[in-house]
Design a protein around this motif. Structure first.
Motif, PDB file in Angstrom:
ATOM      1  N   THR A 198      20.106  38.186  39.860  1.00  0.00           N
ATOM      2  CA  THR A 198      19.996  39.493  40.514  1.00  0.00           C
ATOM      3  C   THR A 198      20.161  40.650  39.535  1.00  0.00           C
ATOM      4  O   THR A 198      19.967  41.798  39.910  1.00  0.00           O
ATOM      5  CB  THR A 198      21.048  39.632  41.624  1.00  0.00           C
ATOM      6  N   TRP A 199      20.505  40.334  38.286  1.00  0.00           N
ATOM      7  CA  TRP A 199      20.736  41.397  37.306  1.00  0.00           C
ATOM      8  C   TRP A 199      19.413  41.944  36.785  1.00  0.00           C
ATOM      9  O   TRP A 199      18.388  41.257  36.801  1.00  0.00           O
ATOM     10  CB  TRP A 199      21.541  40.874  36.115  1.00  0.00           C
ATOM     11  N   SER A 255      32.541  43.703  42.538  1.00  0.00           N
ATOM     12  CA  SER A 255      31.453  42.949  43.174  1.00  0.00           C
ATOM     13  C   SER A 255      30.899  41.913  42.196  1.00  0.00           C
ATOM     14  O   SER A 255      30.532  42.260  41.078  1.00  0.00           O
ATOM     15  CB  SER A 255      30.345  43.900  43.625  1.00  0.00           C
ATOM     16  N   TRP A 256      30.871  40.659  42.615  1.00  0.00           N
ATOM     17  CA  TRP A 256      30.329  39.575  41.797  1.00  0.00           C
ATOM     18  C   TRP A 256      28.883  39.326  42.192  1.00  0.00           C
ATOM     19  O   TRP A 256      28.499  39.497  43.349  1.00  0.00           O
ATOM     20  CB  TRP A 256      31.157  38.302  41.979  1.00  0.00           C
ATOM     21  N   SER A 257      28.085  38.906  41.238  1.00  0.00           N
ATOM     22  CA  SER A 257      26.663  38.673  41.512  1.00  0.00           C
ATOM     23  C   SER A 257      26.141  37.564  40.624  1.00  0.00           C
ATOM     24  O   SER A 257      26.729  37.233  39.597  1.00  0.00           O
ATOM     25  CB  SER A 257      25.859  39.960  41.267  1.00  0.00           C
ATOM     26  N   TRP A 258      25.013  36.972  41.020  1.00  0.00           N
ATOM     27  CA  TRP A 258      24.369  35.930  40.226  1.00  0.00           C
ATOM     28  C   TRP A 258      23.494  36.567  39.157  1.00  0.00           C
ATOM     29  O   TRP A 258      22.910  37.635  39.381  1.00  0.00           O
ATOM     30  CB  TRP A 258      23.510  35.032  41.112  1.00  0.00           C
TER      31      TRP A 258
END
Length: 304
Positions: free
Chosen positions: A214-215, A208-211
């Motif tokens: 959002t971390w 899953s990739w995220s910006w």
């Protein structure tokens, strides 16, 4: 008595390769607790390579590269970063950061054995003694019951050993390969290629990739530390020291990094340090010292 600017730079540079590189195990451990390992490593190296190319452009350093050099940097990037680093990040899901750093400190032992098997180079008596101590240290390190009983530990340890073989072979490969003469540019291309390969692996594994927005905060700070400090500042300090002091002094980071990683893992993540681990560390690092003290170093920076 005033301290010269050169002396200050040398002190700061040693701090960088001792403490910053030693802390990358902790930073990766924190980041991989919330991010998929290959996505994490891909973002780190692609971002770092972009920053290197920007700095090179501003500094008017040529980024020209031949097709053969690009092929060789791609091979080195895969061995050093895609497999050698990306898979270690994956293994940190199962292995303590300090433990991983201690196991990886045996890399000179693996290089020595590969040189023997692949090129037939003789092992001197001092180096042979170092190899024996190294194997004893590794046996004590990985043979602890409390470690073997934990889920995923054996897989993690075996994976890290495979990464050490990859690093060792890559170290031998780059010693003879046609690569960009500028170490900064060379590392930039290695990071670019390694980051691209890691991105493909991440996609294939359906991570899953995220910006970054959002971390979690600690993950954002860890990634920032890995990119700016681990990949850029420490690397620049490494190259500065290679030109300023003897390679043997620069190589002392091999002994200091695991100790820093152990202390930080215990202090920040509450990782346990057993008496057997301390004894194993002493024996293993003594063995590495005997191996390194009998070699002419040709160090290669590939980012940690």
């Amino acid at each position: 008595m005033s301290i010269s600017r050169k002396t200050i730079l040398i002190i700061l540079s040693f701090f960088a390769i001792y403490v910053i590189w030693g802390s990358t195990y902790l930073l990766n451990k924190i980041a991989v607790s919330n991010l998929p390992p290959f996505f994490l490593a891909s973002v780190r190296f692609l971002t770092a390579s972009g920053l290197i190319f920007i700095i090179a452009k501003v500094s008017k350093i040529s980024l020209k590269i031949t097709s053969k050099q690009l092929k060789n940097t791609a091979i080195a990037g895969f061995l050093f970063l895609t497999f050698g680093n990306g898979v270690v990040v994956w293994a940190l899901k199962y292995v303590d950061s300090g433990f991983a750093a201690l196991e990886i400190s045996a890399q000179p032992l693996v290089v020595l054995l590969l040189l023997r098997f692949l090129q037939g180079k003789r092992i001197s008596l001092m180096s042979f003694f170092g190899v024996v101590l190294g194997f004893i240290g590794i046996f004590l390190l990985v043979g602890q019951k409390e470690i073997l009983s934990q889920d995923g530990q054996i897989l993690g340890m075996a994976t890290i050993f495979a990464c050490m073989v990859s690093w060792a072979y890559a170290s031998i490969f780059v010693g003879k390969a046609d690569l960009p003469s500028n170490h900064f540019v060379n590392t930039g291309y290695q990071m670019l290629c390694g980051g691209v390969f890691l991105g493909f692996i991440s996609l294939i594994l359906n991570e899953s990739w995220s910006w970054p927005s959002t971390w979690q905060k600690e993950v954002q700070w860890s990634m920032l530390g890995l990119i700016l400090f681990g990949s850029l500042i420490a690397f620049t300090a490494f190259n500065y020291l290679l030109k300023t002091v003897s390679p043997e002094k620069v190589a002392t980071s091999t002994y200091v990094n695991p100790i820093i990683a152990l202390i930080l893992g215990w202090w920040v993540l509450n990782e346990q340090i057993s008496l057997q681990s301390i004894c194993a560390a002493f024996i293993l690092l003594t063995g590495v010292y005997f191996i390194n003290s009998n070699r002419k170093f040709k160090l290669r920076a590939h980012g940690r």
